[in-house]
Design an enzyme around this catalytic site. Sequence first.
Site, PDB file in Angstrom:
ATOM      1  N   LEU A   1       0.806  -5.481   0.387  1.00 11.10           N
ATOM      2  CA  LEU A   1       1.871  -6.471   0.599  1.00 11.10           C
ATOM      3  C   LEU A   1       1.402  -7.895   0.902  1.00 11.10           C
ATOM      4  O   LEU A   1       2.126  -8.853   0.657  1.00 11.10           O
ATOM      5  CB  LEU A   1       2.770  -6.015   1.762  1.00 11.10           C
ATOM      6  CG  LEU A   1       3.362  -4.603   1.647  1.00 11.10           C
ATOM      7  CD1 LEU A   1       4.318  -4.335   2.801  1.00 11.10           C
ATOM      8  CD2 LEU A   1       4.084  -4.426   0.320  1.00 11.10           C
TER       9      LEU A   1
ATOM     10  N   ASP B   1      -8.469 -10.465   6.517  1.00 11.76           N
ATOM     11  CA  ASP B   1      -8.708  -9.016   6.376  1.00 11.76           C
ATOM     12  C   ASP B   1     -10.157  -8.760   6.741  1.00 11.76           C
ATOM     13  O   ASP B   1     -10.920  -9.713   6.999  1.00 11.76           O
ATOM     14  CB  ASP B   1      -8.414  -8.551   4.928  1.00 11.76           C
ATOM     15  CG  ASP B   1      -7.984  -7.077   4.880  1.00 11.76           C
ATOM     16  OD1 ASP B   1      -8.799  -6.212   5.262  1.00 11.76           O
ATOM     17  OD2 ASP B   1      -6.859  -6.789   4.459  1.00 11.76           O
ATOM     18  N   ILE B   2     -10.550  -7.473   6.754  1.00 14.74           N
ATOM     19  CA  ILE B   2     -11.961  -7.146   6.981  1.00 14.74           C
ATOM     20  C   ILE B   2     -12.656  -6.854   5.654  1.00 14.74           C
ATOM     21  O   ILE B   2     -13.833  -6.549   5.641  1.00 14.74           O
ATOM     22  CB  ILE B   2     -12.126  -5.937   7.933  1.00 14.74           C
ATOM     23  CG1 ILE B   2     -11.266  -4.758   7.472  1.00 14.74           C
ATOM     24  CG2 ILE B   2     -11.764  -6.334   9.348  1.00 14.74           C
ATOM     25  CD1 ILE B   2     -11.521  -3.472   8.239  1.00 14.74           C
ATOM     26  N   ARG B   3     -11.869  -6.912   4.562  1.00 17.83           N
ATOM     27  CA  ARG B   3     -12.468  -6.650   3.249  1.00 17.83           C
ATOM     28  C   ARG B   3     -12.764  -7.974   2.553  1.00 17.83           C
ATOM     29  O   ARG B   3     -12.224  -9.016   2.913  1.00 17.83           O
ATOM     30  CB  ARG B   3     -11.514  -5.834   2.394  1.00 17.83           C
ATOM     31  CG  ARG B   3     -11.284  -4.445   2.963  1.00 17.83           C
ATOM     32  CD  ARG B   3     -10.587  -3.575   1.974  1.00 17.83           C
ATOM     33  NE  ARG B   3      -9.141  -3.783   1.936  1.00 17.83           N
ATOM     34  CZ  ARG B   3      -8.391  -3.586   0.864  1.00 17.83           C
ATOM     35  NH1 ARG B   3      -8.946  -3.235  -0.286  1.00 17.83           N
ATOM     36  NH2 ARG B   3      -7.077  -3.742   0.907  1.00 17.83           N
TER      37      ARG B   3
ATOM     38  N   ASP C   1     -11.062  -9.155  12.102  1.00 16.46           N
ATOM     39  CA  ASP C   1     -10.934  -7.745  12.485  1.00 16.46           C
ATOM     40  C   ASP C   1     -10.006  -7.721  13.697  1.00 16.46           C
ATOM     41  O   ASP C   1     -10.331  -8.295  14.747  1.00 16.46           O
ATOM     42  CB  ASP C   1     -12.320  -7.208  12.862  1.00 16.46           C
ATOM     43  CG  ASP C   1     -12.272  -5.748  13.274  1.00 16.46           C
ATOM     44  OD1 ASP C   1     -11.168  -5.207  13.471  1.00 16.46           O
ATOM     45  OD2 ASP C   1     -13.361  -5.162  13.409  1.00 16.46           O
TER      46      ASP C   1
ATOM     47  N   TYR D   1       0.675   7.723  12.241  1.00 14.66           N
ATOM     48  CA  TYR D   1       1.251   6.480  11.701  1.00 14.66           C
ATOM     49  C   TYR D   1       2.625   6.231  12.327  1.00 14.66           C
ATOM     50  O   TYR D   1       2.900   5.145  12.856  1.00 14.66           O
ATOM     51  CB  TYR D   1       1.360   6.619  10.182  1.00 14.66           C
ATOM     52  CG  TYR D   1       1.979   5.447   9.453  1.00 14.66           C
ATOM     53  CD1 TYR D   1       1.429   4.176   9.526  1.00 14.66           C
ATOM     54  CD2 TYR D   1       3.115   5.632   8.650  1.00 14.66           C
ATOM     55  CE1 TYR D   1       1.991   3.112   8.831  1.00 14.66           C
ATOM     56  CE2 TYR D   1       3.678   4.581   7.944  1.00 14.66           C
ATOM     57  CZ  TYR D   1       3.121   3.325   8.040  1.00 14.66           C
ATOM     58  OH  TYR D   1       3.675   2.275   7.345  1.00 14.66           O
TER      59      TYR D   1
ATOM     60  N   ILE E   1       7.462   0.833  -0.418  1.00 14.15           N
ATOM     61  CA  ILE E   1       7.505  -0.412  -1.201  1.00 14.15           C
ATOM     62  C   ILE E   1       6.818  -0.204  -2.559  1.00 14.15           C
ATOM     63  O   ILE E   1       5.713   0.344  -2.633  1.00 14.15           O
ATOM     64  CB  ILE E   1       6.841  -1.575  -0.430  1.00 14.15           C
ATOM     65  CG1 ILE E   1       7.471  -1.733   0.958  1.00 14.15           C
ATOM     66  CG2 ILE E   1       6.937  -2.866  -1.226  1.00 14.15           C
ATOM     67  CD1 ILE E   1       8.959  -2.004   0.990  1.00 14.15           C
TER      68      ILE E   1
HETATM   69  N1  LIG Z   1       3.521  -0.489   1.624  1.00 12.02           N
HETATM   70  C1  LIG Z   1       4.556   0.187   2.114  1.00 12.02           C
HETATM   71  O1  LIG Z   1       5.211   0.971   1.416  1.00 12.02           O
HETATM   72  C2  LIG Z   1       4.949  -0.012   3.546  1.00 12.02           C
HETATM   73  C3  LIG Z   1       6.149   0.585   4.013  1.00 12.02           C
HETATM   74  C4  LIG Z   1       6.479   0.460   5.347  1.00 12.02           C
HETATM   75  C5  LIG Z   1       5.709  -0.319   6.203  1.00 12.02           C
HETATM   76  N2  LIG Z   1       4.569  -0.895   5.716  1.00 12.02           N
HETATM   77  C6  LIG Z   1       3.759  -1.652   6.650  1.00 12.02           C
HETATM   78  O2  LIG Z   1       3.455  -2.933   6.113  1.00 12.02           O
HETATM   79  C7  LIG Z   1       2.117  -3.308   6.485  1.00 12.02           C
HETATM   80  C8  LIG Z   1       1.323  -3.666   5.249  1.00 12.02           C
HETATM   81  O3  LIG Z   1       1.314  -2.531   4.419  1.00 12.02           O
HETATM   82  P1  LIG Z   1       0.361  -2.414   3.146  1.00 12.02           P
HETATM   83  O4  LIG Z   1       1.025  -1.458   2.247  1.00 12.02           O
HETATM   84  O5  LIG Z   1       0.002  -3.762   2.650  1.00 12.02           O
HETATM   85  O6  LIG Z   1      -0.895  -1.685   3.809  1.00 12.02           O
HETATM   86  P2  LIG Z   1      -2.325  -1.436   3.129  1.00 12.02           P
HETATM   87  O7  LIG Z   1      -2.834  -0.143   3.641  1.00 12.02           O
HETATM   88  O8  LIG Z   1      -2.250  -1.630   1.671  1.00 12.02           O
HETATM   89  O9  LIG Z   1      -3.194  -2.628   3.745  1.00 12.02           O
HETATM   90  C9  LIG Z   1      -3.589  -2.647   5.096  1.00 12.02           C
HETATM   91  C10 LIG Z   1      -4.740  -3.624   5.256  1.00 12.02           C
HETATM   92  O10 LIG Z   1      -5.181  -3.558   6.622  1.00 12.02           O
HETATM   93  C11 LIG Z   1      -6.571  -3.827   6.605  1.00 12.02           C
HETATM   94  N3  LIG Z   1      -7.223  -3.378   7.835  1.00 12.02           N
HETATM   95  C12 LIG Z   1      -7.625  -2.131   8.181  1.00 12.02           C
HETATM   96  N4  LIG Z   1      -8.283  -2.155   9.353  1.00 12.02           N
HETATM   97  C13 LIG Z   1      -8.307  -3.445   9.768  1.00 12.02           C
HETATM   98  C14 LIG Z   1      -8.851  -4.129  10.897  1.00 12.02           C
HETATM   99  N5  LIG Z   1      -9.530  -3.472  11.839  1.00 12.02           N
HETATM  100  N6  LIG Z   1      -8.671  -5.461  10.978  1.00 12.02           N
HETATM  101  C15 LIG Z   1      -8.003  -6.144  10.041  1.00 12.02           C
HETATM  102  N7  LIG Z   1      -7.457  -5.562   8.937  1.00 12.02           N
HETATM  103  C16 LIG Z   1      -7.620  -4.233   8.808  1.00 12.02           C
HETATM  104  C17 LIG Z   1      -7.084  -3.081   5.374  1.00 12.02           C
HETATM  105  O11 LIG Z   1      -8.337  -3.578   4.962  1.00 12.02           O
HETATM  106  C18 LIG Z   1      -5.953  -3.305   4.377  1.00 12.02           C
HETATM  107  O12 LIG Z   1      -6.230  -4.377   3.514  1.00 12.02           O
HETATM  108  C19 LIG Z   1       1.551  -2.137   7.277  1.00 12.02           C
HETATM  109  O13 LIG Z   1       1.670  -2.397   8.650  1.00 12.02           O
HETATM  110  C20 LIG Z   1       2.427  -0.985   6.891  1.00 12.02           C
HETATM  111  O14 LIG Z   1       2.545  -0.026   7.915  1.00 12.02           O
HETATM  112  C21 LIG Z   1       4.177  -0.771   4.417  1.00 12.02           C
HETATM  113  C1  LIG Z   2       6.711   4.343   3.904  1.00  6.95           C
HETATM  114  C2  LIG Z   2       5.460   3.612   4.271  1.00  6.95           C
HETATM  115  O1  LIG Z   2       5.321   3.379   5.593  1.00  6.95           O
HETATM  116  C3  LIG Z   2       4.195   3.867   3.519  1.00  6.95           C
HETATM  117  N1  LIG Z   2       4.378   3.529   2.122  1.00  6.95           N
HETATM  118  C4  LIG Z   2       3.740   5.292   3.614  1.00  6.95           C
HETATM  119  O2  LIG Z   2       4.119   6.073   2.787  1.00  6.95           O
HETATM  120  O3  LIG Z   2       2.986   5.621   4.503  1.00  6.95           O
END
Ligand SMILES: NC(=O)c1ccc[n+]([C@@H]2O[C@H](COP(=O)([O-])OP(=O)(O)OC[C@H]3O[C@@H](n4cnc5c(N)ncnc54)[C@H](O)[C@@H]3O)[C@@H](O)[C@H]2O)c1
Ligand SMILES: C[C@@H](O)[C@H](N)C(=O)O
Length: 375
Positions: free
Chosen positions: A69, A90-92, A108, A197, A227
């Site tokens: 996202l 990010d950390i990547r 981080d 989670y 999403i």
């Molecule tokens: N994508 C979805 O469907 C969805 C749905 C509900 C909620 N969310 C929430 O939205 C947020 C973003 O979701 P996403 O799908 O982009 O997640 P993602 O897993 O794709 O990305 C998470 C990022 O966090 C980074 N990360 C991990 N450890 C870290 C650290 N110690 N310090 C800094 N960064 C670190 C990772 O490198 C990664 O790039 C999350 O909090 C997730 O819970 C996402």
């Molecule tokens: C729903 C949401 O938090 C995330 N896409 C998961 O499936 O874990």
Amino acid sequence: MPVLRALSKVAKQALLAPACGCQPLTVAIRNISFSPRQVTSGSDASFHSVSFSETDHPKVLITGGLGQLGVGLAKLLRKRFGKNNVILSDIRKPPSNVFHSGPFIYSDILDYKNLREIVVNNRITWLVHYSALLSAVGEANVPLARAVNITGLHNILDIAAEHGLRLFVPSTIGAFGPTSPRNPTPDLCVQRPRTIYGVSKVHAELMGEYYHHRYGLDFRCLRYPGIISADSQPGGGTTDYAVQIFHDAIKTGKFECNLKPDTRLPMMYIDDCLRATLEVMEAPVETLSMRTYNINAMSFTPEELANEVQKQLPDLQVTYEIDSVRQAIADSWPMNFDDSNARNDWGWKHDYDLPELVQTMLNFIGSDSRIAQAN
Ligand SMILES: NC(=O)c1ccc[n+]([C@@H]2O[C@H](COP(=O)([O-])OP(=O)(O)OC[C@H]3O[C@@H](n4cnc5c(N)ncnc54)[C@H](O)[C@@H]3O)[C@@H](O)[C@H]2O)c1
Ligand SMILES: C[C@@H](O)[C@H](N)C(=O)O
């Protein structure tokens, strides 16, 4: 120091604060082991939310910005507030197109001092906290999920409270569990998730709201559905199948689904999700009757999604090979999400239903793969 004595000392200091609320008093309570490291005192949320002038653009930091996202959100916010006012972190290592599209910084969230330095040096006013381990990868590594999703969040809350930031933390449909009402799931109901989670996200909701009421932190939280995005990959969740089907449909014409055909979950196209995030961050304080809102767009099953894709790609073959971990998670999550409070309070409205979602995804991924083939 015994807990009660420490609390009464903090309360006394808070009472000595000026009543006008115009000079937020910083109370150093680092020595209280269970408390935030440094927080601004007071209970009026509104005076903390204006650490930047409302006519200025906010200076935004996005943590965990290289996931599914973050890059899209940075693009949207940069369009609105200017390229240099939005920092991705990010950390990547960022891919070169992301690195060259605007400010990127290593951060981080487990490193409190590093976070504070970034916030101070860049005069950050809004923090969007995206770092997390999602549901399926969280179950595969509980200690890491606990560290990132819970300890990391504590750092974020303290930094945000200490520097008067407006803080957005996303929650999820995964913050509900098998004892929650599932069809529909309202904002306020039993929340007993069975994943690390989900537990960490309920913790984030409660801690954010506590900091809001206790310290005046301008905390804003949306519970996102699954999403769906075309140009970024999901990070190891239960709803990932709903992205993968589009890639496989176009590349191979075959898709193996890891959830049962009748598993119904709330879902949303990424553009709606990112717009909702901007809208709730910009919503005037007086429109927010709550600090954590469900948002929704549609709900579908793998079978319904496959049928919709097959309207465009009739040769798509779908088979089912169930992943028991993901299936158990999905069976405990909401089937439909009640987002009426978000719609009534700050005017949330989604643009994409299932047909538009499918058309948009196929157009996007299809044109990408035609470009790749031509090169
Ligand atoms: N994508 C979805 O469907 C969805 C749905 C509900 C909620 N969310 C929430 O939205 C947020 C973003 O979701 P996403 O799908 O982009 O997640 P993602 O897993 O794709 O990305 C998470 C990022 O966090 C980074 N990360 C991990 N450890 C870290 C650290 N110690 N310090 C800094 N960064 C670190 C990772 O490198 C990664 O790039 C999350 O909090 C997730 O819970 C996402
Ligand atoms: C729903 C949401 O938090 C995330 N896409 C998961 O499936 O874990």
